[in-house]
Design a protein around this motif. Sequence first.
Motif, PDB file in Angstrom:
ATOM      1  N   ARG A 278       0.819  -1.210   0.000  1.00 36.24           N
ATOM      2  CA  ARG A 278       0.000   0.000   0.000  1.00 36.24           C
ATOM      3  C   ARG A 278       0.851   1.258   0.000  1.00 36.24           C
TER       4      ARG A 278
ATOM      5  N   LEU B   2      -1.053   4.405  -1.592  1.00 36.41           N
ATOM      6  CA  LEU B   2      -2.342   4.428  -0.894  1.00 36.41           C
ATOM      7  C   LEU B   2      -2.165   4.773   0.578  1.00 36.41           C
ATOM      8  N   LEU B   3      -0.965   4.547   1.074  1.00 36.13           N
ATOM      9  CA  LEU B   3      -0.710   4.741   2.494  1.00 36.13           C
ATOM     10  C   LEU B   3       0.562   5.565   2.621  1.00 36.13           C
TER      11      LEU B   3
ATOM     12  N   ARG C  54       0.091  12.901 -11.165  1.00 34.58           N
ATOM     13  CA  ARG C  54      -0.986  12.228 -11.918  1.00 34.58           C
ATOM     14  C   ARG C  54      -0.408  11.362 -13.029  1.00 34.58           C
TER      15      ARG C  54
ATOM     16  N   ARG D  97       0.853   8.360 -11.496  1.00 32.42           N
ATOM     17  CA  ARG D  97      -0.186   7.509 -10.939  1.00 32.42           C
ATOM     18  C   ARG D  97      -0.818   6.601 -11.994  1.00 32.42           C
TER      19      ARG D  97
ATOM     20  N   ILE E 189       0.753   3.193 -12.315  1.00 41.72           N
ATOM     21  CA  ILE E 189       0.729   2.275 -11.177  1.00 41.72           C
ATOM     22  C   ILE E 189      -0.682   1.748 -10.966  1.00 41.72           C
ATOM     23  N   GLN E 190      -0.817   0.473 -10.772  1.00 38.23           N
ATOM     24  CA  GLN E 190      -2.121  -0.075 -10.453  1.00 38.23           C
ATOM     25  C   GLN E 190      -1.995  -1.140  -9.380  1.00 38.23           C
ATOM     26  N   MET E 191      -3.131  -1.580  -8.881  1.00 33.86           N
ATOM     27  CA  MET E 191      -3.087  -2.585  -7.829  1.00 33.86           C
ATOM     28  C   MET E 191      -4.205  -3.596  -8.060  1.00 33.86           C
TER      29      MET E 191
ATOM     30  N   PHE F  97      -6.303  -6.405  -5.876  1.00 34.14           N
ATOM     31  CA  PHE F  97      -6.513  -6.677  -4.464  1.00 34.14           C
ATOM     32  C   PHE F  97      -6.856  -8.145  -4.228  1.00 34.14           C
ATOM     33  N   GLN F  98      -6.809  -8.501  -2.949  1.00 34.05           N
ATOM     34  CA  GLN F  98      -7.016  -9.895  -2.584  1.00 34.05           C
ATOM     35  C   GLN F  98      -8.447 -10.368  -2.836  1.00 34.05           C
ATOM     36  N   ASP F  99      -9.386  -9.568  -2.362  1.00 35.71           N
ATOM     37  CA  ASP F  99     -10.764 -10.048  -2.366  1.00 35.71           C
ATOM     38  C   ASP F  99     -11.549  -9.413  -3.507  1.00 35.71           C
TER      39      ASP F  99
ATOM     40  N   ALA G 285     -14.723  -7.469  -2.807  1.00 34.65           N
ATOM     41  CA  ALA G 285     -14.693  -6.147  -2.188  1.00 34.65           C
ATOM     42  C   ALA G 285     -14.058  -5.106  -3.091  1.00 34.65           C
ATOM     43  N   SER G 286     -13.314  -5.556  -4.099  1.00 37.06           N
ATOM     44  CA  SER G 286     -12.574  -4.565  -4.887  1.00 37.06           C
ATOM     45  C   SER G 286     -13.378  -4.061  -6.077  1.00 37.06           C
TER      46      SER G 286
END
Lengths: 343, 324
Positions: free
Chosen positions: A67, A72-73, A97, A100, A103-105, A107-109, A112-113
């Motif tokens: 993150r 994100l963090l 920008r 940004r 970069i992408q991510m 997620f696990q679930d 939820a994503s």
Amino acid sequence: MSEARTLVEVEGLRRTFDVSRPWLTRMLAREPQRFLKAVDGVSFDIKAGETFAIVGESGSGKSTVARMVVGLLEATAGKVTIDRFEIRAGADSVEARRVRRRIQMIFQDPFASLNPRWRVGDIIAEPIIAFGMPKPAGGRDDAPSPEATRRRVGELLGLVGLDPVDARKYPHQFSGGQRQRIAIARALAAGPDFIACDEPTSALDVSVQAQILNLMRDLQEQLGLTFLFISHNLSVVRHMATRVGVMYLGKLVEIGNAAELFARPRHPYTRMLLDSVPDLSMVGKDRTPVAGEIPSPIDPPKGCAFHPRCKFAVDICRIDVPPLIDGVACHLAQDGRLPDLSS
Amino acid sequence: MTAEPLIDTDITPRTDGTDERRGRFARLLDSDIMASFLASKLTVLAGFVTFAFLIIALFAPLIAPFNPFDPAQVFLIDARDPPIWMAGSDPRFLLGTDDQGRDMLSALFYGLRVSLLIGGLGVLLSALIGVTLGLIAGYAGGRIDALIMRIADIQLTFPAILIALLVDGVVHALLKSGGREDTAFGVMVLSIGLSFWVQYARTVRGSTLVERNKDYVHAARLIGLRSPQILWRHVLPNVLGPVLVIATINLALAVITEATLSFLGVGLPPTQPSLGTLIRIGNAYLFSGEWWIVAFPGITLAVLVIAVNMLGDWLRDALNPRLR
Ligand SMILES: Nc1ncnc2c1ncn2[C@@H]1O[C@H](COP(=O)(O)OP(=O)(O)OP(=O)(O)O)[C@@H](O)[C@H]1O
Ligand code: SF4
Ligand SMILES: [Mg+2]
């Protein structure tokens, strides 16, 4: 591959969380503030086109690293750069920008994503609308027309093995594996070159895990993607990784080429992880369950944080923190005093 | 692991996608929600009554036999006529007339219109205030959250009538106009809006706290969306389900509050009567034998409130899978 340029550089990354109880309670009980060091001085770099994997038990700080890497963090200390440009959480300059969009991510679930109220087509189109159509040169172009966006969404769905007509459906109409495909399509939409994947298959049925992993590898090859790949599953890491970092209680304890690390682990913790996986062990060797539990990161053991679980521990291990030198953070390994861990 | 939301707000029927081509309405008829609606006869009745009242309110000027507020149609000589099934009645006035000679039935239609309009607008305003503050509190957290929720706590200690008096006073001080009649409507809507926002704010804040940590919100932050955009496009649609339930139940509450205020004389004037105003007028004649002047608005109010409330209860149960 070895002379590829460095794309992502992570330097001295650190993150503490304030886990104190509420101020008033604390004052009444005369407690000090309590901090949790989730990530403590992590450095590594990722070359363009490779997959750098981070493994470690639950709570070792893998997700926190991911993150921070994608912005994100906010990091407590240290920095992350992509092509020498620093990634900062919340930065909003034109340059930020432009970075940004690279970069992408994933997620696990995948339940939820994906926003349950959005149609799949809108979910995938969102980054295209935010950043514009991907161009080989990168950079923002004019707002794409709805027609062009729709076509691109259809292409992306095809790319991840779904049908372009699926764009009209809602996420709940898909299985877990299909949803993860949708999440991948969204991640690819604005043409990133670096994707952080945080346990992308651990929420999926074993039968579909391999399909998703293979899809990710194919896409990596096809599009020249660079992956930061987080997982606690060593077989998955072995399948994906070019290089591997092993994390324990917020620190990297071993880092090296995947093939080498799996064949000749140098850190006792890496050995322990390998022993716990049945299908990785050499013939005739039994699976040994992981001994002990990961201690609380609020109050980590002194010296080498692994010493309460390490069968090689000596006095110095309880006093001095072993630095990461030459790819391994272990007093004995550095002195060549460890027995061969490879068998 | 993801926490199951307390209230499953997914109204979209679960399908395998084969009936994508069928209309929305056809799918709605097929859904669990519809099934649970039809399963209870009382709910169907409540839905029917509410719907009928809405139609009456909407088309009152078209379907009412008289316009009770047109002086040319009202004659004092007709005052206090009983309903037609009683001796001494006038066949023109189905439910009799009030003290001014206005047709009770028409007055009821118009009163229903005023009551529902004020209730509806009041609910809308309170939902607007509450949802906005709840979203901000839940998403921003920290001091902003604490501040908003403390204001909400304080708000709860003020009853609606106090707020109505306060708003009334402030509006008059600002406008310095003598006539309460022009401002009464706005004052009512504002008072109800300011009285009932807390429940929305608390509920929405709770859901927002859950939603903001979900990965789809992270994914939106990752592409550089700003907080207002994330709240509006991503979080809001996911917290609206419970809001719908509260709004329905609060509509009944708002209508009652308006009636109470009007009954106590803080609400709408007799020139623009709501159900509450009609009850207040009728109250004076209760013991002189003209019971219909108070009874009909009273019964209408009770039936309306009960029907809307039942509809709200059903909606809450239908959206909460744990109670099924
Ligand atoms: N927002 C937070 N506030 C407080 N503590 C946190 C927060 N996020 C993470 N932590 C703590 O930081 C440590 C590392 O968490 P992290 O999620 O990075 O671990 P992980 O290696 O990804 O584990 P897992 O395999 O369970 O996902 C954990 O002890 C966790 O409790
Ligand atoms: S430093 Fe000591 S305790 Fe830590 S892993 Fe090496 S031998 Fe074990
Ligand atoms: Mg994690």
